[in-house]
Design a protein around this motif. Sequence first.
Motif, PDB file in Angstrom:
ATOM      1  N   VAL A 106       0.813  -1.217   0.000  1.00  0.00           N
ATOM      2  CA  VAL A 106       0.000   0.000   0.000  1.00  0.00           C
ATOM      3  C   VAL A 106       0.849   1.271   0.000  1.00  0.00           C
ATOM      4  O   VAL A 106       0.388   2.326  -0.438  1.00  0.00           O
ATOM      5  N   ASP A 107       2.083   1.196   0.479  1.00  0.00           N
ATOM      6  CA  ASP A 107       2.909   2.398   0.496  1.00  0.00           C
ATOM      7  C   ASP A 107       3.220   2.891  -0.912  1.00  0.00           C
ATOM      8  O   ASP A 107       3.564   4.059  -1.101  1.00  0.00           O
ATOM      9  N   ALA A 108       3.167   1.992  -1.897  1.00  0.00           N
ATOM     10  CA  ALA A 108       3.478   2.372  -3.273  1.00  0.00           C
ATOM     11  C   ALA A 108       2.220   2.335  -4.138  1.00  0.00           C
ATOM     12  O   ALA A 108       2.306   2.144  -5.346  1.00  0.00           O
ATOM     13  N   ILE A 109       1.066   2.545  -3.489  1.00  0.00           N
ATOM     14  CA  ILE A 109      -0.195   2.403  -4.213  1.00  0.00           C
ATOM     15  C   ILE A 109      -0.325   3.483  -5.299  1.00  0.00           C
ATOM     16  O   ILE A 109       0.001   4.642  -5.077  1.00  0.00           O
ATOM     17  N   ARG A 110      -0.783   3.054  -6.482  1.00  0.00           N
ATOM     18  CA  ARG A 110      -0.999   3.981  -7.591  1.00  0.00           C
ATOM     19  C   ARG A 110      -2.286   3.585  -8.315  1.00  0.00           C
ATOM     20  O   ARG A 110      -2.710   2.435  -8.252  1.00  0.00           O
ATOM     21  N   SER A 111      -2.871   4.529  -9.014  1.00  0.00           N
ATOM     22  CA  SER A 111      -3.969   4.165  -9.898  1.00  0.00           C
ATOM     23  C   SER A 111      -3.437   3.228 -10.977  1.00  0.00           C
ATOM     24  O   SER A 111      -2.265   3.309 -11.335  1.00  0.00           O
ATOM     25  N   THR A 112      -4.311   2.373 -11.502  1.00  0.00           N
ATOM     26  CA  THR A 112      -3.893   1.484 -12.587  1.00  0.00           C
ATOM     27  C   THR A 112      -4.490   1.977 -13.911  1.00  0.00           C
ATOM     28  O   THR A 112      -5.495   2.696 -13.911  1.00  0.00           O
ATOM     29  N   THR A 113      -3.881   1.576 -15.019  1.00  0.00           N
ATOM     30  CA  THR A 113      -4.379   2.002 -16.333  1.00  0.00           C
ATOM     31  C   THR A 113      -5.842   1.595 -16.506  1.00  0.00           C
ATOM     32  O   THR A 113      -6.663   2.378 -16.980  1.00  0.00           O
TER      33      THR A 113
END
Length: 400
Positions: free
Chosen positions: A272-279
């Motif tokens: 979760v620390d590197a959570i990003r939206s996905t394409t």
Amino acid sequence: MAERLEADALVVGGGIVGASAALALRRRGLSVVVLERDLCGSRSSGVNYGGVRRQGRAFGQLPLAQRAHRIWQDLPALLGTDGEYVRSGHLKLARTADDMAKLERYRDGAQPYGLALELLGPDELRRRYPWLGAGLAGASLCPDDGQANPRLVSPAFARAAAAAGAVIREREAVLQVEHGSAGFVATTASGLTVRAPNLLNCAGAWAGPLAARFGDAVPLTQGHPAMAVTEPLPFFLPLSLGMEGGDVYCRQVARGNVVLGGGRVEPGALGVDAIRSTTGAILAQMRRIATLIPRLEHAQIIRTWSGIEGYLPDRQPVICASPRTPGLFHGFGFSGAGFEVGPAAGAVLAELVADGATATPIAAFDLRRFAQGAAVAAPSAAGSLADSPADSPRIAKGVH
Ligand SMILES: Cc1cc2nc3c(=O)[nH]c(=O)nc-3n(C[C@H](O)[C@H](O)[C@H](O)COP(=O)(O)OP(=O)(O)OC[C@H]3O[C@@H](n4cnc5c(N)ncnc54)[C@H](O)[C@@H]3O)c2cc1C
């Protein structure tokens, strides 16, 4: 020698809730230390959508939301910045007659709380907002709801607390908390210890383990909204826009960028620390938004992100004194509402600490609502964090 601090109150977590609690405590004359694992306002509080709306909140949360609404109006005096807060209005759209009936019922139920919602039929909607796509059944307008820049507002609460005399320590992850006759003693990863008779658990999505160590286990889970922002576009969207059912929302900042939200992403291998939206999430979001606002069909996305929200099953926060441990106070689990209500939640927590009570109705937020029937994870063995996000630090309750 390891550094030691003492204060009347120790706040774990420098998000908008912890920082506003620290500010309110200082205004009551109590000494305060805030321990923040990262940077104040760098988590949910600084990366959220920026919606400052009351419309759509559960009726039980509206007194807290209304209190926050008054604080938001005073932001410049309180923080020395308006944080780009504007009362732009919040327009909630209905796709179907059923959705419109829900908005009508909500308008009636919210009336005693002073929300002054205005229902718009499809013709009036098109007349006022010609940039909307076809086929909408109507909308509900809350003219005094608004929006703000979370990257400005949330750190500003911590800066204001520091200016008022709070000791704010960033990059200090609380690893252990002991409680005994002398109060709480928290130890951080760097070896700093802080002693205080009052402990405020404002650790956001990571608050569960700290609560559980004191027997206050709650079924706190995490969620990650998908967020994106477009290139600057000619200004057309004067209000914050949402949908009944909540699948997509957007607002346009004065510089022209349109901030979009909707859908969820799952943490990848980095946690979760590197959570990003996905394409996939962003494309789905863009398809929905282009139907609602056709002129956004070819807008370029220039940045995507996500964050970590803490949820309880009823989507209401926990704001209460611990039923088991004197001097322990919880303020977490704000789901998608904590940016708007955060300043009021902090003020309420300060009242619970200083006065033992608050005039703001918070009975619905007592953690004892999960005592029976809910799937509450039992406090696990010391050091085990089975019910926590993968990146949570270990918080162990010591013995007396
Ligand atoms: C993408 C997204 C969009 C959102 N949109 C909106 C919106 O439009 N409107 C709205 O009202 N709300 C919105 N929210 C929700 C809102 O942002 C949160 O409810 C609110 O910020 C919660 O504030 P907080 O202070 O409780 O938590 P946080 O901001 O998460 O702060 C908790 C802090 O505790 C720290 N911490 C945790 N454990 C420790 C430890 N052991 N030691 C020291 N520090 C620790 C963390 O580092 C963190 O900084 C959104 C959230 C996200 C993620």
